[in-house]
Design an enzyme around this catalytic site. Structure first.
Site, PDB file in Angstrom:
ATOM      1  CE  LYS A  44      11.341  23.819  53.363  1.00  0.00           C
ATOM      2  NZ  LYS A  44      12.795  23.975  52.984  1.00  0.00           N
ATOM      3  CG  HIS A 102      10.566  25.959  44.480  1.00  0.00           C
ATOM      4  ND1 HIS A 102      10.411  24.647  44.854  1.00  0.00           N
ATOM      5  CD2 HIS A 102      11.460  26.484  45.354  1.00  0.00           C
ATOM      6  CE1 HIS A 102      11.194  24.402  45.892  1.00  0.00           C
ATOM      7  NE2 HIS A 102      11.839  25.486  46.211  1.00  0.00           N
ATOM      8  CB  SER A 133       8.019  22.077  55.969  1.00  0.00           C
ATOM      9  OG  SER A 133       9.342  21.913  55.534  1.00  0.00           O
ATOM     10  CG  MET A 229      19.374  11.860  52.059  1.00  0.00           C
ATOM     11  SD  MET A 229      17.829  12.474  51.337  1.00  0.00           S
ATOM     12  CE  MET A 229      18.179  14.196  51.074  1.00  0.00           C
TER      13      MET A 229
HETATM   14  S1  PPS Z   1      12.985  23.227  49.519  1.00  0.00           S
HETATM   15  O1  PPS Z   1      13.636  24.327  50.258  1.00  0.00           O
HETATM   16  O2  PPS Z   1      11.727  23.676  48.922  1.00  0.00           O
HETATM   17  O3  PPS Z   1      13.864  22.607  48.553  1.00  0.00           O
HETATM   18  O4  PPS Z   1      12.629  22.143  50.625  1.00  0.00           O
HETATM   19  P1  PPS Z   1      12.191  20.636  50.339  1.00  0.00           P
HETATM   20  O5  PPS Z   1      13.384  19.808  50.182  1.00  0.00           O
HETATM   21  O6  PPS Z   1      11.169  20.591  49.277  1.00  0.00           O
HETATM   22  O7  PPS Z   1      11.445  20.264  51.672  1.00  0.00           O
HETATM   23  C1  PPS Z   1      12.098  20.062  52.899  1.00  0.00           C
HETATM   24  C2  PPS Z   1      11.247  19.094  53.693  1.00  0.00           C
HETATM   25  O8  PPS Z   1      11.463  17.766  53.215  1.00  0.00           O
HETATM   26  C3  PPS Z   1      11.942  16.967  54.283  1.00  0.00           C
HETATM   27  N1  PPS Z   1      12.877  15.940  53.796  1.00  0.00           N
HETATM   28  C4  PPS Z   1      12.668  14.625  53.903  1.00  0.00           C
HETATM   29  N2  PPS Z   1      11.627  13.932  54.391  1.00  0.00           N
HETATM   30  C5  PPS Z   1      11.737  12.586  54.379  1.00  0.00           C
HETATM   31  N3  PPS Z   1      12.816  11.923  53.916  1.00  0.00           N
HETATM   32  C6  PPS Z   1      13.884  12.575  53.422  1.00  0.00           C
HETATM   33  N4  PPS Z   1      14.947  11.909  52.982  1.00  0.00           N
HETATM   34  C7  PPS Z   1      13.828  14.002  53.386  1.00  0.00           C
HETATM   35  N5  PPS Z   1      14.691  14.962  52.983  1.00  0.00           N
HETATM   36  C8  PPS Z   1      14.094  16.136  53.235  1.00  0.00           C
HETATM   37  C9  PPS Z   1      12.598  17.958  55.221  1.00  0.00           C
HETATM   38  O9  PPS Z   1      12.804  17.424  56.494  1.00  0.00           O
HETATM   39  C10 PPS Z   1      11.595  19.089  55.170  1.00  0.00           C
HETATM   40  O10 PPS Z   1      10.377  18.785  55.849  1.00  0.00           O
HETATM   41  P2  PPS Z   1      10.118  19.162  57.382  1.00  0.00           P
HETATM   42  O11 PPS Z   1       8.675  18.842  57.625  1.00  0.00           O
HETATM   43  O12 PPS Z   1      10.428  20.612  57.554  1.00  0.00           O
HETATM   44  O13 PPS Z   1      10.999  18.283  58.187  1.00  0.00           O
END
Ligand code: PPS
Length: 287
Positions: A44, A102, A133, A229
């Site tokens: 996350k 991870h 998240s 996205m």
């Molecule tokens: S995972 O399952 O570990 O792969 O998840 P991960 O992708 O690391 O984390 C998901 C969070 O990243 C946010 N996210 C983004 N934020 C900003 N810009 C972009 N383009 C973007 N893409 C993914 C996603 O919304 C999750 O955060 P939260 O706070 O839950 O919204």
């Protein structure tokens, strides 16, 4: 609480493998290539975001409707999972392979020889937003029969105690932070990407020896905002009937404020953030 196996000393959720020994064996014997790029995070922390940026850098800013998990496979899933996603055979995947993991530094596959070492892009995010998240993601997975089924307060306790997949946030981030100056490691922060996405797309492209035109940098940055996205949502969904993805939720800096009580905040400062003191690693918690 969510169940995990210990695999090579790391807690990995049960659903990632029915056979932890097989997963450990796969990771230990994994043969890296010099052209490999690993997008590495504690869950996350911006994995999906940077996976997409890296994929688009290698594909001249193309947008693919193919599942991201097939374009940029998740090492731990690919290793042993039979149900969640279609499996990719990493052994036959053409270079440059871009992969997600991870794993902490100590267990991430790597060549001992500097000349043939793969590249690693690590993204760290402030742990308060990570916890929130992670809670939403675990809640979401409940529908698939292996998520977390309980209140936020309990999840936050599990997070602080390292009783979640991939263990303690601190250990993970500091394990990689100790290697931030290695020539094959690029250490980034989620909040910095928020502040200036085009310059980070450029930084990543340069790190990968793929210098791009300003036009392409700006286009990739544009396509890789959260709203950009989301236009290609089917690439990030797990089920055909889904119209949104838990991987693309709010994407904000500071959502934790909607969830943290003053008591939890104090506990977090004492038990999570205090461990960063003296390391030089700092985060923005709001924007
Ligand atoms: S995972 O399952 O570990 O792969 O998840 P991960 O992708 O690391 O984390 C998901 C969070 O990243 C946010 N996210 C983004 N934020 C900003 N810009 C972009 N383009 C973007 N893409 C993914 C996603 O919304 C999750 O955060 P939260 O706070 O839950 O919204």
């Amino acid at each position: 609480s969510p169940k995990q196996w210990k695999v090579l000393g790391v807690k990995i959720p049960h659903f990632f493998s029915k056979d932890p020994a097989r997963l450990a064996d796969y990771i230990t014997k994994f043969e890296t290539r010099p052209e490999d790029v690993f997008v590495v995070t504690y869950p996350k922390s911006g994995t999906t975001w940077v996976q997409e940026i890296v994929w688009q850098i290698y594909n001249e800013g193309a947008i693919s409707s193919e599942k991201q998990g097939l374009r940029v496979p998740f090492l731990e899933v690919t290793a042993t999972h039979e149900k969640l996603v279609e499996l990719i055979d990493l052994k036959t995947m053409p270079s440059p392979r871009v992969m997600k993991t991870h794993l902490p530094y100590s267990t991430t596959p790597r060549s001992a020889d500097k000349e043939t070492m793969s590249k690693y892009i690590y993204i760290a995010r402030n742990p308060k937003d990570v916890a929130v998240s992670y809670y939403h993601f675990a809640e979401h997975l409940k529908a698939f029969g292996f998520g977390f089924n309980g209140p936020w307060e309990f999840f936050a306790k599990c997070f602080i105690e390292g009783n979640v997949g991939w263990d303690f946030w601190n250990d993970h981030v500091l394990d990689w932070w100790n290697h931030k100056d290695d020539p094959n490691v690029l250490f980034l922060k989620y909040e910095d990407l928020h502040k200036d996405l085009p310059s980070h797309v450029r930084m990543i492209a340069d790190f990968l020896n793929k210098p791009l035109s300003d036009e392409l940098i700006n286009r990739i940055a544009d396509q890789c905002t959260l709203s950009g996205m989301k236009k290609n949502i089917t690439s990030y969904t797990f089920h055909p009937e889904q119209t949104n993805s838990p991987l693309l939720r709010k994407g904000l800096v500071g959502d934790w404020k909607n969830y943290f009580t003053p008591e939890l905040n104090e506990k977090f400062e004492e038990q999570v953030l205090a461990k960063l003191k003296g390391t030089g690693l700092e985060f923005d918690f709001e924007m």
